[in-house]
Write an enzyme that holds these catalytic residues in place. Sequence first.
Site, PDB file in Angstrom:
ATOM      1  N   LYS A  47       2.156  -3.399   7.379  1.00 30.14           N
ATOM      2  CA  LYS A  47       2.445  -3.600   5.958  1.00 30.14           C
ATOM      3  C   LYS A  47       3.892  -3.212   5.644  1.00 30.14           C
ATOM      4  O   LYS A  47       4.560  -3.850   4.830  1.00 30.14           O
ATOM      5  CB  LYS A  47       1.482  -2.771   5.096  1.00 30.14           C
ATOM      6  CG  LYS A  47       0.047  -3.229   5.104  1.00 30.14           C
ATOM      7  CD  LYS A  47      -0.200  -4.609   4.517  1.00 30.14           C
ATOM      8  CE  LYS A  47       0.005  -4.682   3.022  1.00 30.14           C
ATOM      9  NZ  LYS A  47      -0.404  -6.004   2.464  1.00 30.14           N
ATOM     10  N   TYR A  58      -1.908  -0.450  11.034  1.00 31.44           N
ATOM     11  CA  TYR A  58      -2.026  -1.157   9.751  1.00 31.44           C
ATOM     12  C   TYR A  58      -0.821  -0.857   8.851  1.00 31.44           C
ATOM     13  O   TYR A  58      -0.165  -1.764   8.332  1.00 31.44           O
ATOM     14  CB  TYR A  58      -3.328  -0.751   9.041  1.00 31.44           C
ATOM     15  CG  TYR A  58      -3.331  -1.061   7.562  1.00 31.44           C
ATOM     16  CD1 TYR A  58      -3.381  -2.372   7.105  1.00 31.44           C
ATOM     17  CD2 TYR A  58      -3.267  -0.038   6.596  1.00 31.44           C
ATOM     18  CE1 TYR A  58      -3.367  -2.669   5.743  1.00 31.44           C
ATOM     19  CE2 TYR A  58      -3.253  -0.319   5.233  1.00 31.44           C
ATOM     20  CZ  TYR A  58      -3.305  -1.633   4.818  1.00 31.44           C
ATOM     21  OH  TYR A  58      -3.275  -1.927   3.467  1.00 31.44           O
ATOM     22  N   THR A  84       0.826  -1.207   0.000  1.00 27.52           N
ATOM     23  CA  THR A  84       0.000   0.000   0.000  1.00 27.52           C
ATOM     24  C   THR A  84       0.861   1.257   0.000  1.00 27.52           C
ATOM     25  O   THR A  84       2.013   1.233   0.450  1.00 27.52           O
ATOM     26  CB  THR A  84      -0.900  -0.029   1.254  1.00 27.52           C
ATOM     27  OG1 THR A  84      -1.486   1.249   1.443  1.00 27.52           O
ATOM     28  CG2 THR A  84      -0.110  -0.353   2.521  1.00 27.52           C
ATOM     29  N   ASP A  85       0.251   2.376  -0.435  1.00 30.26           N
ATOM     30  CA  ASP A  85       0.964   3.656  -0.348  1.00 30.26           C
ATOM     31  C   ASP A  85       1.027   4.168   1.095  1.00 30.26           C
ATOM     32  O   ASP A  85       1.767   5.113   1.385  1.00 30.26           O
ATOM     33  CB  ASP A  85       0.309   4.708  -1.271  1.00 30.26           C
ATOM     34  CG  ASP A  85      -1.157   4.978  -0.962  1.00 30.26           C
ATOM     35  OD1 ASP A  85      -1.719   4.338  -0.053  1.00 30.26           O
ATOM     36  OD2 ASP A  85      -1.751   5.849  -1.643  1.00 30.26           O
ATOM     37  N   GLU A  86       0.220   3.566   1.999  1.00 33.22           N
ATOM     38  CA  GLU A  86       0.188   4.069   3.386  1.00 33.22           C
ATOM     39  C   GLU A  86       1.518   3.872   4.100  1.00 33.22           C
ATOM     40  O   GLU A  86       1.764   4.507   5.126  1.00 33.22           O
ATOM     41  CB  GLU A  86      -0.924   3.384   4.183  1.00 33.22           C
ATOM     42  CG  GLU A  86      -2.272   3.622   3.576  1.00 33.22           C
ATOM     43  CD  GLU A  86      -3.427   3.546   4.558  1.00 33.22           C
ATOM     44  OE1 GLU A  86      -3.191   3.490   5.772  1.00 33.22           O
ATOM     45  OE2 GLU A  86      -4.572   3.545   4.089  1.00 33.22           O
TER      46      GLU A  86
HETATM   47  P1  NAD Z   1      -9.748  -7.307   2.256  1.00 38.99           P
HETATM   48  O1  NAD Z   1      -9.741  -7.011   3.721  1.00 38.99           O
HETATM   49  O2  NAD Z   1     -10.968  -7.026   1.449  1.00 38.99           O
HETATM   50  O3  NAD Z   1      -9.384  -8.850   2.027  1.00 38.99           O
HETATM   51  C1  NAD Z   1      -8.394  -9.515   2.731  1.00 38.99           C
HETATM   52  C2  NAD Z   1      -8.527 -11.014   2.454  1.00 38.99           C
HETATM   53  O4  NAD Z   1      -7.469 -11.694   3.147  1.00 38.99           O
HETATM   54  C3  NAD Z   1      -9.841 -11.623   2.963  1.00 38.99           C
HETATM   55  O5  NAD Z   1     -10.362 -12.506   2.000  1.00 38.99           O
HETATM   56  C4  NAD Z   1      -9.432 -12.374   4.211  1.00 38.99           C
HETATM   57  O6  NAD Z   1     -10.266 -13.484   4.518  1.00 38.99           O
HETATM   58  C5  NAD Z   1      -8.016 -12.799   3.866  1.00 38.99           C
HETATM   59  N1  NAD Z   1      -7.185 -13.030   5.046  1.00 38.99           N
HETATM   60  C6  NAD Z   1      -7.027 -12.199   6.115  1.00 38.99           C
HETATM   61  N2  NAD Z   1      -6.193 -12.754   7.015  1.00 38.99           N
HETATM   62  C7  NAD Z   1      -5.810 -13.956   6.503  1.00 38.99           C
HETATM   63  C8  NAD Z   1      -4.935 -14.970   6.951  1.00 38.99           C
HETATM   64  N3  NAD Z   1      -4.304 -14.892   8.132  1.00 38.99           N
HETATM   65  N4  NAD Z   1      -4.754 -16.064   6.166  1.00 38.99           N
HETATM   66  C9  NAD Z   1      -5.390 -16.156   4.967  1.00 38.99           C
HETATM   67  N5  NAD Z   1      -6.245 -15.226   4.501  1.00 38.99           N
HETATM   68  C10 NAD Z   1      -6.446 -14.128   5.256  1.00 38.99           C
HETATM   69  O7  NAD Z   1      -8.486  -6.535   1.677  1.00 38.99           O
HETATM   70  P2  NAD Z   1      -8.302  -5.781   0.271  1.00 38.99           P
HETATM   71  O8  NAD Z   1      -8.824  -4.410   0.379  1.00 38.99           O
HETATM   72  O9  NAD Z   1      -8.773  -6.686  -0.812  1.00 38.99           O
HETATM   73  O10 NAD Z   1      -6.704  -5.681   0.230  1.00 38.99           O
HETATM   74  C11 NAD Z   1      -5.923  -6.754  -0.284  1.00 38.99           C
HETATM   75  C12 NAD Z   1      -4.462  -6.404  -0.179  1.00 38.99           C
HETATM   76  O11 NAD Z   1      -4.199  -5.202  -0.895  1.00 38.99           O
HETATM   77  C13 NAD Z   1      -3.987  -6.137   1.256  1.00 38.99           C
HETATM   78  O12 NAD Z   1      -2.716  -6.694   1.399  1.00 38.99           O
HETATM   79  C14 NAD Z   1      -3.937  -4.612   1.361  1.00 38.99           C
HETATM   80  O13 NAD Z   1      -2.955  -4.219   2.273  1.00 38.99           O
HETATM   81  C15 NAD Z   1      -3.567  -4.238  -0.062  1.00 38.99           C
HETATM   82  N6  NAD Z   1      -4.040  -2.917  -0.525  1.00 38.99           N
HETATM   83  C16 NAD Z   1      -5.363  -2.554  -0.400  1.00 38.99           C
HETATM   84  C17 NAD Z   1      -5.797  -1.330  -0.919  1.00 38.99           C
HETATM   85  C18 NAD Z   1      -7.246  -0.905  -0.831  1.00 38.99           C
HETATM   86  O14 NAD Z   1      -7.563   0.237  -1.187  1.00 38.99           O
HETATM   87  N7  NAD Z   1      -8.167  -1.735  -0.392  1.00 38.99           N
HETATM   88  C19 NAD Z   1      -4.894  -0.485  -1.548  1.00 38.99           C
HETATM   89  C20 NAD Z   1      -3.549  -0.882  -1.639  1.00 38.99           C
HETATM   90  C21 NAD Z   1      -3.155  -2.110  -1.147  1.00 38.99           C
HETATM   91  O1  DAU Z   2      -4.107   3.929   0.516  1.00 32.91           O
HETATM   92  C1  DAU Z   2      -4.329   2.557   0.403  1.00 32.91           C
HETATM   93  C2  DAU Z   2      -5.174   2.100   1.563  1.00 32.91           C
HETATM   94  O2  DAU Z   2      -6.484   2.567   1.332  1.00 32.91           O
HETATM   95  C3  DAU Z   2      -5.167   0.588   1.760  1.00 32.91           C
HETATM   96  O3  DAU Z   2      -3.882   0.170   2.085  1.00 32.91           O
HETATM   97  C4  DAU Z   2      -6.142   0.167   2.866  1.00 32.91           C
HETATM   98  O4  DAU Z   2      -6.208  -1.246   2.943  1.00 32.91           O
HETATM   99  C5  DAU Z   2      -7.506   0.718   2.530  1.00 32.91           C
HETATM  100  O5  DAU Z   2      -8.400   0.425   3.583  1.00 32.91           O
HETATM  101  C6  DAU Z   2      -7.442   2.237   2.308  1.00 32.91           C
HETATM  102  O6  DAU Z   2      -7.142   2.938   3.543  1.00 32.91           O
HETATM  103  P1  DAU Z   2      -7.895   4.295   3.963  1.00 32.91           P
HETATM  104  O7  DAU Z   2      -7.815   4.429   5.432  1.00 32.91           O
HETATM  105  O8  DAU Z   2      -7.459   5.431   3.115  1.00 32.91           O
HETATM  106  O9  DAU Z   2      -9.388   3.894   3.482  1.00 32.91           O
HETATM  107  P2  DAU Z   2     -10.825   4.071   4.174  1.00 32.91           P
HETATM  108  O10 DAU Z   2     -11.841   3.665   3.149  1.00 32.91           O
HETATM  109  O11 DAU Z   2     -10.902   3.461   5.524  1.00 32.91           O
HETATM  110  O12 DAU Z   2     -10.913   5.650   4.354  1.00 32.91           O
HETATM  111  C7  DAU Z   2     -10.755   6.531   3.251  1.00 32.91           C
HETATM  112  C8  DAU Z   2     -10.819   7.941   3.798  1.00 32.91           C
HETATM  113  O13 DAU Z   2     -12.160   8.193   4.273  1.00 32.91           O
HETATM  114  C9  DAU Z   2      -9.912   8.197   4.994  1.00 32.91           C
HETATM  115  O14 DAU Z   2      -9.412   9.516   4.926  1.00 32.91           O
HETATM  116  C10 DAU Z   2     -10.841   8.037   6.195  1.00 32.91           C
HETATM  117  C11 DAU Z   2     -12.161   8.543   5.664  1.00 32.91           C
HETATM  118  N1  DAU Z   2     -13.376   7.906   6.266  1.00 32.91           N
HETATM  119  C12 DAU Z   2     -13.456   6.565   6.279  1.00 32.91           C
HETATM  120  C13 DAU Z   2     -14.536   5.935   6.839  1.00 32.91           C
HETATM  121  C14 DAU Z   2     -14.634   4.431   6.866  1.00 32.91           C
HETATM  122  C15 DAU Z   2     -14.387   8.700   6.782  1.00 32.91           C
HETATM  123  O15 DAU Z   2     -14.318   9.952   6.753  1.00 32.91           O
HETATM  124  N2  DAU Z   2     -15.469   8.082   7.340  1.00 32.91           N
HETATM  125  C16 DAU Z   2     -15.583   6.730   7.406  1.00 32.91           C
HETATM  126  O16 DAU Z   2     -16.605   6.231   7.948  1.00 32.91           O
END
Ligand code: NAD
Ligand code: DAU
Length: 352
Positions: free
Chosen positions: A160, A156, A130-132
């Site tokens: 990562k 988190y 992630t970019d975080e």
């Molecule tokens: P998600 O939470 O929707 O899915 C995570 C999946 O991993 C689920 O299916 C869960 O059951 C599985 N999992 C969790 N713990 C496990 C374990 N111990 N063993 C096996 N499986 C397990 O997550 P997502 O949003 O699809 O993100 C996927 C990946 O991409 C993550 O590594 C996250 O850090 C990265 N990522 C997410 C975003 C985003 O915006 N959502 C952006 C950049 C990177």
């Molecule tokens: O940047 C990549 C990341 O993006 C991934 O690594 C993470 O897995 C993914 O969850 C996401 O993280 P964020 O914290 O940016 O996403 P989230 O959807 O939780 O929140 C997006 C923005 O919205 C953040 O600034 C918090 C705000 N927010 C979120 C929720 C859930 C609110 O204002 N209200 C809310 O209820």
Amino acid sequence: MSGWLITGGCGFIGSNFVRLAAARRLGPLLVLDALTYAGNLANIVDLLDGGQVSFVRGNVRDSALLAQLFARHDLSHVVHFAAESHVDRSILGPKPFLETNVDGTFALLEAARTAWNGAAGRRLFLQVSTDEVFGSLAPDEPPFDERSPYRPNSPYAASKAAADHLARAWRHTFGLPVAVANCSNNYGPWQFPEKLIPLMILNAIDGKELPVYGDGQQVRDWLHVEDHCEALLAILAGGRAGATYAIGGGDECPNLAIVSAICAEVDRQLGRPAGTADRLIRHVADRPGHDRRYAIDAAQIARELGWRPRHRLLPALPGLIRWYRDHRAWAEAIRSGEYRDYYQRQYGGRLA
Ligand code: NAD
Ligand code: DAU
């Protein structure tokens, strides 16, 4: 034919990736997922009959299971999505983040190292990150890229970052063919409704309050999940072992602007008077340690692998809202379970 191990393939991005890879007849694809609260077999169940995608329920920390999977299947690629992924949950309880994101990545790296020791042919362990990990940007700072230093701020992000460091070290010390992808915020179908966009869409449809943290001026760089998956496929096909790739949509938008756009479109689609959903917006207590801005400069992956995003967030919202309206049963099954307790813990005090 050698196969791909996809961890976390029942989550949001993992399931979209499995769909895309299956449609392209890549693989065979072996999905390993623990089916935590965020994992849902329904996201890929329709793909399991074709013989190309198979599923094993298990934990990425389970070294014995990993050894068995590598021994039984000729696995040339690992795409490691499995993680605890929600920042707010990492603040409520960081432990599972260390267990899955750090210990789990360690176990998987070790399993690949043991199995691939001396093996011939192209292999790649793709660490989906992630970019975080780069921390937060000031409004006038240039976007993050592959040279940005790691400055994780949330539990988190720290977990990562630790996993990325392990991946880097396994490449440097043991020669494991590892690449790391640092992507920005994704949106799209099958996203668990604890994340900003699906949460706001579903609450706006239901006439429930829309909890915006702080002033809502935090900025994220949004990328459609299909574009992210295309970037990962490009890395798997032609990416360099040892490289990192910054991936983003170049599509920065403040949270409040997104929530307002969702409100306007939900009112339009449901035939409600303009301004109805807007009145549900509540500015609530901010997320502790909330990162103000993320942005990504994706020039390297564009130059090296020819990848470019095809979607933009605001024009994509009408279709996305229709998708969540068409998949109400899927969303309700999630929202009636553990999600209810989480929602109460996260928002009960804030919205009281
Ligand atoms: P998600 O939470 O929707 O899915 C995570 C999946 O991993 C689920 O299916 C869960 O059951 C599985 N999992 C969790 N713990 C496990 C374990 N111990 N063993 C096996 N499986 C397990 O997550 P997502 O949003 O699809 O993100 C996927 C990946 O991409 C993550 O590594 C996250 O850090 C990265 N990522 C997410 C975003 C985003 O915006 N959502 C952006 C950049 C990177
Ligand atoms: O940047 C990549 C990341 O993006 C991934 O690594 C993470 O897995 C993914 O969850 C996401 O993280 P964020 O914290 O940016 O996403 P989230 O959807 O939780 O929140 C997006 C923005 O919205 C953040 O600034 C918090 C705000 N927010 C979120 C929720 C859930 C609110 O204002 N209200 C809310 O209820």
